[in-house]
Design a protein around this motif. Structure first.
Motif, PDB file in Angstrom:
ATOM      1  N   TRP A 134       0.834  -1.090  -0.052  1.00  0.00           N
ATOM      2  CA  TRP A 134       0.042   0.047   0.103  1.00  0.00           C
ATOM      3  C   TRP A 134       0.646   1.363   0.021  1.00  0.00           C
ATOM      4  O   TRP A 134       0.657   2.213  -0.782  1.00  0.00           O
ATOM      5  CB  TRP A 134      -0.952  -0.123   1.137  1.00  0.00           C
ATOM      6  N   ILE A 135       1.718   1.085   0.760  1.00  0.00           N
ATOM      7  CA  ILE A 135       2.979   2.514   0.932  1.00  0.00           C
ATOM      8  C   ILE A 135       3.538   2.694  -0.776  1.00  0.00           C
ATOM      9  O   ILE A 135       3.430   3.859  -1.018  1.00  0.00           O
ATOM     10  CB  ILE A 135       4.070   2.200   1.766  1.00  0.00           C
ATOM     11  N   VAL A 136       4.037   1.570  -1.267  1.00  0.00           N
ATOM     12  CA  VAL A 136       4.525   1.775  -2.722  1.00  0.00           C
ATOM     13  C   VAL A 136       3.601   2.472  -3.665  1.00  0.00           C
ATOM     14  O   VAL A 136       3.934   3.174  -4.294  1.00  0.00           O
ATOM     15  CB  VAL A 136       5.309   0.659  -2.918  1.00  0.00           C
ATOM     16  N   LYS A 137       2.245   1.936  -3.409  1.00  0.00           N
ATOM     17  CA  LYS A 137       1.202   2.310  -4.361  1.00  0.00           C
ATOM     18  C   LYS A 137       0.973   3.569  -4.314  1.00  0.00           C
ATOM     19  O   LYS A 137       0.342   4.420  -4.980  1.00  0.00           O
ATOM     20  CB  LYS A 137       0.047   1.443  -4.356  1.00  0.00           C
ATOM     21  N   ASN A 138       0.796   4.127  -2.854  1.00  0.00           N
ATOM     22  CA  ASN A 138       0.145   5.271  -2.679  1.00  0.00           C
ATOM     23  C   ASN A 138       0.971   6.668  -2.005  1.00  0.00           C
ATOM     24  O   ASN A 138       0.515   7.537  -1.789  1.00  0.00           O
ATOM     25  CB  ASN A 138      -1.209   4.821  -1.510  1.00  0.00           C
ATOM     26  N   ALA A 139       2.286   6.322  -1.981  1.00  0.00           N
ATOM     27  CA  ALA A 139       3.173   6.966  -1.354  1.00  0.00           C
ATOM     28  C   ALA A 139       3.057   8.354  -1.891  1.00  0.00           C
ATOM     29  O   ALA A 139       2.971   9.613  -1.173  1.00  0.00           O
ATOM     30  CB  ALA A 139       4.692   6.862  -1.790  1.00  0.00           C
ATOM     31  N   GLY A 140       2.888   8.983  -3.219  1.00  0.00           N
ATOM     32  CA  GLY A 140       2.671  10.157  -3.679  1.00  0.00           C
ATOM     33  C   GLY A 140       1.353  10.882  -2.927  1.00  0.00           C
ATOM     34  O   GLY A 140       1.289  12.182  -2.959  1.00  0.00           O
ATOM     35  N   LYS A 141       0.278  10.035  -2.615  1.00  0.00           N
ATOM     36  CA  LYS A 141      -1.102  10.716  -2.236  1.00  0.00           C
ATOM     37  C   LYS A 141      -0.522  11.290  -0.750  1.00  0.00           C
ATOM     38  O   LYS A 141      -1.461  12.205  -0.521  1.00  0.00           O
ATOM     39  CB  LYS A 141      -1.824   9.509  -2.053  1.00  0.00           C
ATOM     40  N   PHE A 142       0.384  10.825   0.010  1.00  0.00           N
ATOM     41  CA  PHE A 142       0.496  11.517   1.243  1.00  0.00           C
ATOM     42  C   PHE A 142       1.980  12.269   1.417  1.00  0.00           C
ATOM     43  O   PHE A 142       2.459  12.563   2.234  1.00  0.00           O
ATOM     44  CB  PHE A 142       0.353  10.690   2.196  1.00  0.00           C
ATOM     45  N   GLY A 143       2.539  12.511   0.155  1.00  0.00           N
ATOM     46  CA  GLY A 143       3.730  13.425   0.124  1.00  0.00           C
ATOM     47  C   GLY A 143       5.004  12.678   0.094  1.00  0.00           C
ATOM     48  O   GLY A 143       6.020  13.217   0.409  1.00  0.00           O
ATOM     49  N   GLY A 144       5.040  11.332  -0.092  1.00  0.00           N
ATOM     50  CA  GLY A 144       6.162  10.466   0.095  1.00  0.00           C
ATOM     51  C   GLY A 144       6.697  10.105  -1.144  1.00  0.00           C
ATOM     52  O   GLY A 144       5.892  10.095  -2.091  1.00  0.00           O
ATOM     53  N   ASP A 145       8.142   9.673  -1.048  1.00  0.00           N
ATOM     54  CA  ASP A 145       8.577   9.099  -2.173  1.00  0.00           C
ATOM     55  C   ASP A 145       9.059   7.579  -2.002  1.00  0.00           C
ATOM     56  O   ASP A 145       9.823   7.190  -1.124  1.00  0.00           O
ATOM     57  CB  ASP A 145       9.917   9.744  -2.436  1.00  0.00           C
ATOM     58  N   ALA A 146       8.360   6.537  -2.697  1.00  0.00           N
ATOM     59  CA  ALA A 146       8.484   5.153  -2.407  1.00  0.00           C
ATOM     60  C   ALA A 146       9.965   4.668  -2.765  1.00  0.00           C
ATOM     61  O   ALA A 146      10.439   3.663  -2.387  1.00  0.00           O
ATOM     62  CB  ALA A 146       7.368   4.449  -3.183  1.00  0.00           C
ATOM     63  N   LYS A 147      10.814   5.758  -3.509  1.00  0.00           N
ATOM     64  CA  LYS A 147      12.115   5.050  -3.883  1.00  0.00           C
ATOM     65  C   LYS A 147      13.125   5.505  -2.940  1.00  0.00           C
ATOM     66  O   LYS A 147      14.407   5.278  -2.785  1.00  0.00           O
ATOM     67  CB  LYS A 147      12.578   6.041  -5.236  1.00  0.00           C
TER      68      LYS A 147
END
Length: 290
Positions: A134-147
């Motif tokens: 879920w984090i990897v898929k939605n990171a951008g929605k809460f201001g995060g960078d999954a990379k």
């Protein structure tokens, strides 16, 4: 001086076994939570805190997202709490989540995975895996960078964190792994409290699986750069030491910090107590690459 979490649990254990009965899970959970809250340490303020239910397909997993600022593309720390494999939750580890968000400038995402005896292995690991995806898929929605993703676990949470890395080695790149007093091998837990909670976690399954006992993994080259914090007097110290040796042999970038004179950090870590300051500072420096 206040007794450590391990000391508190041992007192409970001894009192119950003196009466020919094992402590209940509620006893263990209350002891862990009681020590953490008993420090009366006020959690730091962060820019925002969101409670989000993550759907598993059949149920929801409680997740809490701590944002240190309104900036975008922030690093992410996926925090998997400890608690003797059977205890701990979003509230027990609220202080350390807030503190790490502020000190690292990262979005910290914590979860309340299901635990034994109600939910033995692999339920808790599956919950962690669902939230990781879920984090990897939605990171951008809460201001995060999954990379820019760090997985962090303390004690029993360290076992889950290491198992996640092994489970997702080919699917989800992880920037860093941080393990604080990790439990990494459930094959020979012995008696007492450690043996009791281990058996509850296993639920009758054998422990010689790398997702249950990460030290039995066959390929350690899949690990990302890793920080291992051990404590000189902690019964789990050999687990961290062995992983350090295996990662070194696999030529993985790894740093080990052994806290002289310290026991298992437990509640000190969760509460952001001064007794855990060295471990916290080492974690922050590692995440920030300083």
């Amino acid at each position: 001086m206040r007794k450590t979490l391990l000391g508190v649990l041992l007192l409970i254990l001894n009192a119950h076994y003196a009466n020919a009965q094992a402590p209940s899970i509620n006893d263990v959970r209350q002891a862990i939570a009681g020590e953490i809250y008993g420090f009366n340490i006020q959690g730091q303020k962060v820019e925002s805190v969101q409670n989000i239910p993550v759907w598993t397909g059949a149920d929801t997993i409680p997740v809490r997202v701590y944002s240190p600022s309104k900036n975008n593309a922030l690093p992410i720390v996926f925090l998997i709490h400890g608690g003797a494999l059977v205890a701990g939750d979003l509230n027990t580890h609220d202080n350390i989540s807030r503190l790490l968000a502020n000190k690292t400038g990262s979005i910290v995402i914590a979860l309340d995975y299901r635990k034994p005896p109600e939910a033995p292995y692999p339920v808790g690991l599956n919950d962690c895996n669902t939230v990781l995806e879920w984090i990897v898929k939605n990171a951008g929605k809460f201001g995060g960078d999954a990379k820019k993703l760090t997985i962090l676990g303390d004690s029993g949470g360290g076992l889950l964190a290491a198992a996640l890395v092994i489970k997702n080695a080919a699917a989800i790149p992880v920037s860093n792994l941080v393990l604080i007093n990790p439990a990494l091998d459930l094959r020979n837990p012995g008696g007492g409290l450690y043996g009791m909670v281990t058996q509850l976690y296993l639920g009758g399954k054998p422990a010689n699986d790398s997702l249950i006992s990460p030290l039995v993994a066959s390929n350690f080259s899949v690990f990302p750069p890793t920080l291992i914090v051990t404590s000189e007097k902690d019964v789990l110290k050999p687990h961290g030491d062995q992983l350090y040796e295996k990662l070194t042999q696999a030529k993985v970038t790894v740093k080990r910090v052994d806290l002289a004179g310290k026991d298992h950090l437990g509640g000190y870590w969760a509460a952001g107590h001064a007794e855990a300051e060295e471990a916290i500072n080492e974690t922050v420096r590692f995440i920030l690459k300083k």
